[in-house]
Scaffold this active site. Structure first.
Site, PDB file in Angstrom:
ATOM      1  N   ILE A  65      31.123 -56.461  43.994  1.00  0.00           N
ATOM      2  CA  ILE A  65      30.934 -55.248  43.253  1.00  0.00           C
ATOM      3  C   ILE A  65      31.787 -55.184  42.162  1.00  0.00           C
ATOM      4  CG2 ILE A  65      30.934 -52.995  43.451  1.00  0.00           C
ATOM      5  CD1 ILE A  65      30.333 -53.270  46.462  1.00  0.00           C
ATOM      6  N   SER A  66      31.236 -55.238  40.930  1.00  0.00           N
ATOM      7  CA  SER A  66      32.249 -55.361  39.758  1.00  0.00           C
ATOM      8  C   SER A  66      31.851 -54.059  38.890  1.00  0.00           C
ATOM      9  CB  SER A  66      32.078 -56.583  38.870  1.00  0.00           C
ATOM     10  OG  SER A  66      33.010 -56.609  37.827  1.00  0.00           O
ATOM     11  N   PRO A  67      32.432 -53.067  39.070  1.00  0.00           N
ATOM     12  CA  PRO A  67      31.754 -51.574  38.638  1.00  0.00           C
ATOM     13  C   PRO A  67      31.940 -51.348  37.196  1.00  0.00           C
ATOM     14  CG  PRO A  67      33.766 -51.085  39.924  1.00  0.00           C
ATOM     15  CD  PRO A  67      33.579 -52.700  40.057  1.00  0.00           C
ATOM     16  N   ARG A  72      33.721 -56.945  33.407  1.00  0.00           N
ATOM     17  CA  ARG A  72      32.431 -58.043  33.419  1.00  0.00           C
ATOM     18  C   ARG A  72      32.748 -58.867  31.957  1.00  0.00           C
ATOM     19  NH1 ARG A  72      29.971 -53.791  35.923  1.00  0.00           N
ATOM     20  NH2 ARG A  72      28.541 -53.695  34.024  1.00  0.00           N
TER      21      ARG A  72
END
Length: 162
Positions: A65-67, A72
């Site tokens: 989970i890279s919010p 990113r």
């Protein structure tokens, strides 16, 4: 999806490894919490580890989970061109909650978990992912097939080999 993708790529004769939140958070990132600063550092470390795998010729699937979009993009920037493929595993919040095997969403809703993505912490959807899989509409096998199709198309258009 990541595990099935790993198996499919392995069956295609590729060297592949999955890094996920559990295997990173229990070791290399065990000193980090879930604040925005710690999440950024977690994803940075994951990106650096993935870069090492890629440098060794191993496809590294990162299931996190890279919010935050900026995190990113930070990882995209440290990778060689073409090595970062953003797969947006898109599931509506209600679907995530219904599939929650660890009961984490219920705990977050009961305020037992702080800074939980989608509940008490934001999630910034990708603006231009290379691949999007709508898991409320596709099975795991269909999602994996879509990712493989993308990778095979990239392989035929470039010198990158999956």
């Amino acid at each position: 999806i990541a595990t099935d993708l790993e198996r499919e790529l392995f069956n295609l004769g590729r060297h592949v490894y999955v890094l996920d939140g559990d295997n990173m958070r229990h070791g290399l990132c065990s000193d980090l919490g879930f604040s925005p600063k710690d999440r950024k550092e977690n994803i940075r470390r994951v990106g650096e580890a993935a870069k090492l795998f890629a440098g060794a010729g191993i496809i590294c699937i990162t299931a996190f989970i890279s919010p935050y979009r900026s995190d990113r993009e930070m990882v995209r920037a440290i990778m060689e061109p073409g090595q970062f493929v953003e797969v947006y595993v898109n599931a509506p919040l209600g679907v995530c909650e219904a599939r929650d095997p660890k009961g984490l969403y219920a705990k977050a809703r009961a305020h037992q978990i702080r800074e939980f993505t989608g509940i008490s912490a934001p999630y910034e959807a990708p603006e231009r992912p290379e691949v999007e899989v709508r898991t409320d509409q596709l099975t795991v096998a269909e999602s994996v097939a879509r990712i493989i199709e993308y990778l095979q198309a990239q392989e035929s258009e470039s010198a990158v080999s999956i």
